[in-house]
Scaffold this motif. Structure first.
Motif, PDB file in Angstrom:
ATOM      1  N   PRO A  89       0.833  -1.206   0.000  1.00 24.45           N
ATOM      2  CA  PRO A  89       0.000   0.000   0.000  1.00 24.45           C
ATOM      3  C   PRO A  89       0.869   1.258   0.000  1.00 24.45           C
ATOM      4  N   ALA A  90       0.321   2.320  -0.518  1.00 23.94           N
ATOM      5  CA  ALA A  90       1.003   3.616  -0.524  1.00 23.94           C
ATOM      6  C   ALA A  90       0.030   4.673  -0.033  1.00 23.94           C
ATOM      7  N   TRP A  91       0.567   5.765   0.449  1.00 23.33           N
ATOM      8  CA  TRP A  91      -0.309   6.861   0.861  1.00 23.33           C
ATOM      9  C   TRP A  91       0.350   8.191   0.589  1.00 23.33           C
ATOM     10  N   ILE A  92      -0.502   9.194   0.421  1.00 16.80           N
ATOM     11  CA  ILE A  92      -0.066  10.580   0.381  1.00 16.80           C
ATOM     12  C   ILE A  92      -0.932  11.343   1.365  1.00 16.80           C
ATOM     13  N   ALA A  93      -0.338  12.307   2.050  1.00 15.87           N
ATOM     14  CA  ALA A  93      -1.059  13.066   3.071  1.00 15.87           C
ATOM     15  C   ALA A  93      -0.788  14.548   2.891  1.00 15.87           C
ATOM     16  N   VAL A  94      -1.723  15.365   3.357  1.00 13.30           N
ATOM     17  CA  VAL A  94      -1.603  16.809   3.202  1.00 13.30           C
ATOM     18  C   VAL A  94      -2.115  17.518   4.450  1.00 13.30           C
ATOM     19  N   ASP A  95      -1.442  18.594   4.802  1.00 11.42           N
ATOM     20  CA  ASP A  95      -1.848  19.488   5.893  1.00 11.42           C
ATOM     21  C   ASP A  95      -2.532  20.678   5.247  1.00 11.42           C
ATOM     22  N   LEU A  96      -3.828  20.850   5.492  1.00 13.28           N
ATOM     23  CA  LEU A  96      -4.580  21.946   4.874  1.00 13.28           C
ATOM     24  C   LEU A  96      -4.358  23.288   5.558  1.00 13.28           C
ATOM     25  N   GLY A  97      -3.654  23.312   6.685  1.00 16.14           N
ATOM     26  CA  GLY A  97      -3.373  24.568   7.358  1.00 16.14           C
ATOM     27  C   GLY A  97      -4.473  25.030   8.299  1.00 16.14           C
ATOM     28  N   ALA A  98      -5.678  24.456   8.150  1.00 20.26           N
ATOM     29  CA  ALA A  98      -6.820  24.757   9.011  1.00 20.26           C
ATOM     30  C   ALA A  98      -7.812  23.602   8.880  1.00 20.26           C
ATOM     31  N   VAL A  99      -8.795  23.566   9.759  1.00 21.89           N
ATOM     32  CA  VAL A  99      -9.821  22.523   9.715  1.00 21.89           C
ATOM     33  C   VAL A  99     -10.870  22.900   8.674  1.00 21.89           C
ATOM     34  N   TYR A 100     -11.207  21.931   7.814  1.00 21.42           N
ATOM     35  CA  TYR A 100     -12.251  22.124   6.806  1.00 21.42           C
ATOM     36  C   TYR A 100     -13.150  20.895   6.764  1.00 21.42           C
ATOM     37  N   THR A 101     -14.410  21.125   6.410  1.00 17.80           N
ATOM     38  CA  THR A 101     -15.347  20.044   6.161  1.00 17.80           C
ATOM     39  C   THR A 101     -15.407  19.834   4.653  1.00 17.80           C
ATOM     40  N   LEU A 102     -14.939  18.689   4.214  1.00 20.47           N
ATOM     41  CA  LEU A 102     -14.926  18.412   2.780  1.00 20.47           C
ATOM     42  C   LEU A 102     -16.288  17.917   2.316  1.00 20.47           C
ATOM     43  N   THR A 103     -16.638  18.268   1.087  1.00 20.76           N
ATOM     44  CA  THR A 103     -17.890  17.828   0.494  1.00 20.76           C
ATOM     45  C   THR A 103     -17.669  16.753  -0.565  1.00 20.76           C
ATOM     46  N   GLU A 104     -16.474  16.752  -1.157  1.00 17.15           N
ATOM     47  CA  GLU A 104     -16.134  15.761  -2.170  1.00 17.15           C
ATOM     48  C   GLU A 104     -14.626  15.786  -2.393  1.00 17.15           C
ATOM     49  N   TYR A 105     -14.151  14.777  -3.105  1.00 18.15           N
ATOM     50  CA  TYR A 105     -12.761  14.781  -3.554  1.00 18.15           C
ATOM     51  C   TYR A 105     -12.735  14.296  -4.992  1.00 18.15           C
ATOM     52  N   ARG A 106     -11.701  14.738  -5.715  1.00 11.57           N
ATOM     53  CA  ARG A 106     -11.565  14.429  -7.133  1.00 11.57           C
ATOM     54  C   ARG A 106     -10.183  13.856  -7.396  1.00 11.57           C
ATOM     55  N   ILE A 107     -10.149  12.785  -8.157  1.00 14.29           N
ATOM     56  CA  ILE A 107      -8.896  12.151  -8.534  1.00 14.29           C
ATOM     57  C   ILE A 107      -8.755  12.248 -10.046  1.00 14.29           C
ATOM     58  N   THR A 108      -7.590  12.693 -10.518  1.00 13.73           N
ATOM     59  CA  THR A 108      -7.274  12.689 -11.945  1.00 13.73           C
ATOM     60  C   THR A 108      -6.154  11.688 -12.157  1.00 13.73           C
ATOM     61  N   SER A 109      -6.389  10.765 -13.081  1.00  5.86           N
ATOM     62  CA  SER A 109      -5.437   9.691 -13.339  1.00  5.86           C
ATOM     63  C   SER A 109      -4.163  10.201 -13.999  1.00  5.86           C
ATOM     64  N   GLN A 110      -3.210   9.318 -14.095  1.00  7.10           N
ATOM     65  CA  GLN A 110      -1.878   9.595 -14.627  1.00  7.10           C
ATOM     66  C   GLN A 110      -1.946  10.162 -16.047  1.00  7.10           C
ATOM     67  N   ARG A 111      -0.935  10.925 -16.421  1.00  8.66           N
ATOM     68  CA  ARG A 111      -0.986  11.683 -17.671  1.00  8.66           C
ATOM     69  C   ARG A 111      -0.398  10.997 -18.883  1.00  8.66           C
ATOM     70  N   VAL A 112       0.283   9.859 -18.721  1.00 12.35           N
ATOM     71  CA  VAL A 112       0.963   9.251 -19.865  1.00 12.35           C
ATOM     72  C   VAL A 112       0.457   7.841 -20.175  1.00 12.35           C
ATOM     73  N   VAL A 113       0.314   7.004 -19.172  1.00 12.39           N
ATOM     74  CA  VAL A 113      -0.111   5.622 -19.383  1.00 12.39           C
ATOM     75  C   VAL A 113      -1.279   5.279 -18.466  1.00 12.39           C
TER      76      VAL A 113
END
Length: 156
Positions: A89-113
């Motif tokens: 397994p792999a993971w990526i994490a991010v610090d948003l700098g403040a607390v937020y309530t997310l409504t959705e997330y979007r993933i865009t696939s790789q650009r070459v293959v």
């Protein structure tokens, strides 16, 4: 908060998922689409309404990346995050700098293959830092057949 939003949060909590309100977020990938050796994505957007809260914030990943993890959050379709730790397994994490309530997330696939985009994952949040502990906010599996630079939106 609107009544429908309260109902969605209550339903998520009943299903064992935390309300999507955190400062720290982690995208924990468990299965890759097809390649068997690489993880990759062009963009991961963490949305609060129409605002991408992860744009250009501090990010980290589970292991050394071939392409920097910050590429996943730079909103540049010409860059990508790539990691070759599959089958682990792999993971990526991010610090948003403040607390937020997310409504959705979007993933865009790789650009070459094709075949490097995750097909199963957890979206997790933490109140304490980029090292967790983590609460599950969303879980997906069976997300196969990604095209090149395809964007999919997942509602929380």
């Amino acid at each position: 908060m609107s009544a429908p939003a309260q109902m969605l949060l209550a339903a998520g909590a009943a299903a064992g998922f935390a309300a999507p309100t955190f400062r720290y977020w982690r995208f924990y990938m468990t299965l890759v689409d097809a390649s068997g050796t690489w993880w990759s994505l062009s963009r991961l957007k963490l949305m609060d309404g129409a605002t991408d809260r992860a744009l250009s914030y501090t990010a980290t990943s589970a292991s050394a990346s071939v392409d920097p993890v910050t590429n996943a959050f730079d909103d540049n379709i010409g860059t990508e995050w790539t990691n070759n730790t599959v089958p682990a397994p792999a993971w990526i994490a991010v610090d948003l700098g403040a607390v937020y309530t997310l409504t959705e997330y979007r993933i865009t696939s790789q650009r070459v293959v094709t075949g490097r985009t995750p097909r199963a994952w957890l979206l997790q949040g933490s109140d304490t830092g980029l090292t967790g502990p983590w609460s599950n906010v969303d879980s997906r599996s069976g997300e196969t057949g990604w095209g090149i630079q395809e964007t999919r939106t997942f509602t929380l």
